[in-house]
Design a protein around this motif. Structure first.
Motif, mmCIF file in Angstrom:
data_model
loop_
_atom_site.group_PDB
_atom_site.id
_atom_site.type_symbol
_atom_site.label_atom_id
_atom_site.label_comp_id
_atom_site.label_asym_id
_atom_site.label_seq_id
_atom_site.Cartn_x
_atom_site.Cartn_y
_atom_site.Cartn_z
ATOM 1 N N GLU A 110 -34.955 -40.275 -52.276
ATOM 2 C CA GLU A 110 -35.093 -41.519 -51.517
ATOM 3 C C GLU A 110 -33.990 -42.520 -51.890
ATOM 4 O O GLU A 110 -33.578 -43.320 -51.071
ATOM 5 C CB GLU A 110 -36.516 -42.061 -51.709
ATOM 6 C CG GLU A 110 -36.698 -43.320 -52.449
ATOM 7 C CD GLU A 110 -38.170 -43.690 -52.665
ATOM 8 O OE1 GLU A 110 -38.463 -44.869 -52.443
ATOM 9 O OE2 GLU A 110 -38.993 -42.860 -53.057
ATOM 10 N N TYR A 111 -33.515 -42.438 -53.122
ATOM 11 C CA TYR A 111 -32.394 -43.258 -53.590
ATOM 12 C C TYR A 111 -31.742 -42.441 -54.685
ATOM 13 O O TYR A 111 -32.413 -42.032 -55.632
ATOM 14 C CB TYR A 111 -32.917 -44.600 -54.109
ATOM 15 C CG TYR A 111 -31.855 -45.646 -54.378
ATOM 16 C CD1 TYR A 111 -31.292 -46.371 -53.338
ATOM 17 C CD2 TYR A 111 -31.428 -45.923 -55.667
ATOM 18 C CE1 TYR A 111 -30.341 -47.336 -53.574
ATOM 19 C CE2 TYR A 111 -30.470 -46.900 -55.919
ATOM 20 C CZ TYR A 111 -29.931 -47.602 -54.864
ATOM 21 O OH TYR A 111 -28.977 -48.567 -55.102
ATOM 22 N N THR A 112 -30.456 -42.169 -54.572
ATOM 23 C CA THR A 112 -29.782 -41.230 -55.460
ATOM 24 C C THR A 112 -28.748 -41.923 -56.351
ATOM 25 O O THR A 112 -28.450 -43.104 -56.158
ATOM 26 C CB THR A 112 -29.061 -40.153 -54.632
ATOM 27 O OG1 THR A 112 -27.990 -40.787 -53.901
ATOM 28 C CG2 THR A 112 -30.012 -39.444 -53.668
ATOM 29 N N ARG A 113 -28.203 -41.170 -57.269
ATOM 30 C CA ARG A 113 -27.122 -41.681 -58.124
ATOM 31 C C ARG A 113 -25.947 -42.159 -57.262
ATOM 32 O O ARG A 113 -25.299 -43.144 -57.607
ATOM 33 C CB ARG A 113 -26.639 -40.599 -59.087
ATOM 34 C CG ARG A 113 -27.548 -40.404 -60.249
ATOM 35 C CD ARG A 113 -27.235 -41.443 -61.257
ATOM 36 N NE ARG A 113 -28.092 -41.302 -62.408
ATOM 37 C CZ ARG A 113 -28.260 -42.254 -63.273
ATOM 38 N NH1 ARG A 113 -27.649 -43.405 -63.129
ATOM 39 N NH2 ARG A 113 -29.031 -42.088 -64.301
ATOM 40 N N ASP A 114 -25.668 -41.483 -56.169
ATOM 41 C CA ASP A 114 -24.587 -41.915 -55.274
ATOM 42 C C ASP A 114 -24.897 -43.290 -54.684
ATOM 43 O O ASP A 114 -24.004 -44.134 -54.552
ATOM 44 C CB ASP A 114 -24.364 -40.903 -54.145
ATOM 45 C CG ASP A 114 -23.731 -39.605 -54.630
ATOM 46 O OD1 ASP A 114 -23.136 -39.591 -55.732
ATOM 47 O OD2 ASP A 114 -23.852 -38.598 -53.906
ATOM 48 N N ASP A 115 -26.163 -43.517 -54.336
ATOM 49 C CA ASP A 115 -26.568 -44.824 -53.816
ATOM 50 C C ASP A 115 -26.395 -45.909 -54.876
ATOM 51 O O ASP A 115 -25.944 -47.013 -54.571
ATOM 52 C CB ASP A 115 -28.028 -44.796 -53.343
ATOM 53 C CG ASP A 115 -28.244 -43.860 -52.167
ATOM 54 O OD1 ASP A 115 -27.370 -43.788 -51.282
ATOM 55 O OD2 ASP A 115 -29.303 -43.188 -52.148
ATOM 56 N N VAL A 116 -26.771 -45.595 -56.112
ATOM 57 C CA VAL A 116 -26.608 -46.556 -57.217
ATOM 58 C C VAL A 116 -25.137 -46.910 -57.369
ATOM 59 O O VAL A 116 -24.772 -48.089 -57.453
ATOM 60 C CB VAL A 116 -27.161 -45.988 -58.549
ATOM 61 C CG1 VAL A 116 -26.843 -46.928 -59.709
ATOM 62 C CG2 VAL A 116 -28.654 -45.724 -58.457
ATOM 63 N N GLU A 117 -24.288 -45.903 -57.381
ATOM 64 C CA GLU A 117 -22.848 -46.119 -57.542
ATOM 65 C C GLU A 117 -22.290 -46.986 -56.405
ATOM 66 O O GLU A 117 -21.522 -47.924 -56.636
ATOM 67 C CB GLU A 117 -22.132 -44.763 -57.595
ATOM 68 C CG GLU A 117 -20.653 -44.843 -57.838
ATOM 69 C CD GLU A 117 -20.277 -45.340 -59.226
ATOM 70 O OE1 GLU A 117 -19.123 -45.768 -59.395
ATOM 71 O OE2 GLU A 117 -21.126 -45.340 -60.134
ATOM 72 N N ARG A 118 -22.694 -46.691 -55.192
ATOM 73 C CA ARG A 118 -22.249 -47.480 -54.037
ATOM 74 C C ARG A 118 -22.689 -48.934 -54.177
ATOM 75 O O ARG A 118 -21.892 -49.857 -54.024
ATOM 76 C CB ARG A 118 -22.818 -46.878 -52.746
ATOM 77 C CG ARG A 118 -22.440 -47.656 -51.482
ATOM 78 C CD ARG A 118 -23.343 -47.344 -50.306
ATOM 79 N NE ARG A 118 -24.688 -47.818 -50.590
ATOM 80 C CZ ARG A 118 -25.797 -47.118 -50.343
ATOM 81 N NH1 ARG A 118 -25.736 -45.924 -49.810
ATOM 82 N NH2 ARG A 118 -26.974 -47.632 -50.642
#
Length: 176
Positions: A74-82
């Motif tokens: 639902e929310y990934t490491r890529d989302d955190v980085e972005r």
């Protein structure tokens, strides 16, 4: 104003909270706190806690502390980085955990897979607001980040028992 030594059902050290609260004003209160106290609960019962919240107020300032388990991509490491590199955000590093400061919020994300190869993240949020609170002030930001770190350690190690949680540092996150 008197802030107790520990907050959120006596589970988190209050040092960072004390620095966020004004010396004068309405008395300190803890409200709507749940799923922080571990005493009397089995590990299996705590593993089912997907959400914990605690609202701290005093002197016109509010501090909302929350952890929640994000599952199924639902929310990934890529989302955190972005999101950490969006305009207005400040990236945070906390051992293997990462996150960001964004306006009044501090967000840390700890890997917490429920099964081998799982992509679940434990999100820790601390939101500060209220009368006279300058969310751009470095001291406010540092205190909110320190409280998020205390919450991350407690939620990841004592409640969710996330693999690798013991490697979370005993210090506050690095900003920038």
């Amino acid at each position: 104003m008197t802030v107790p030594a520990k907050v959120c059902h006596g589970s988190l050290p209050a040092d960072a909270v004390k620095s966020l609260m004004p010396e004068r004003g309405a008395k300190f209160q803890e409200r709507n706190a749940y799923n922080f106290a571990t005493a009397g609960h089995s590990q299996d019962a705590m593993r089912d806690w997907g959400l914990g919240q605690c609202l701290l107020t005093g002197g016109g300032v509010t501090v909302e502390v929350e952890y929640r388990l994000l599952q199924g991509g639902e929310y990934t490491r890529d989302d955190v980085e972005r999101d950490a590199h969006q305009s207005g955000s400040t990236p945070l590093t906390f051992g293997d955990a990462t996150g960001y400061l964004d306006g009044p919020g501090t967000h840390l994300f700890v890997d917490c897979p429920g099964r081998a190869g799982g992509d679940e993240l434990l999100e820790i949020s601390v939101v500060v607001g209220g009368k006279g609170t300058d969310v751009k002030d470095r001291t406010v930001r540092a205190s909110a980040a320190a409280l998020a770190a205390d919450t991350a350690r407690h939620a990841a190690q004592d409640i969710r028992h996330c693999a690798g949680a013991e490697r979370l540092p005993g210090s506050a996150p690095s900003m920038g």
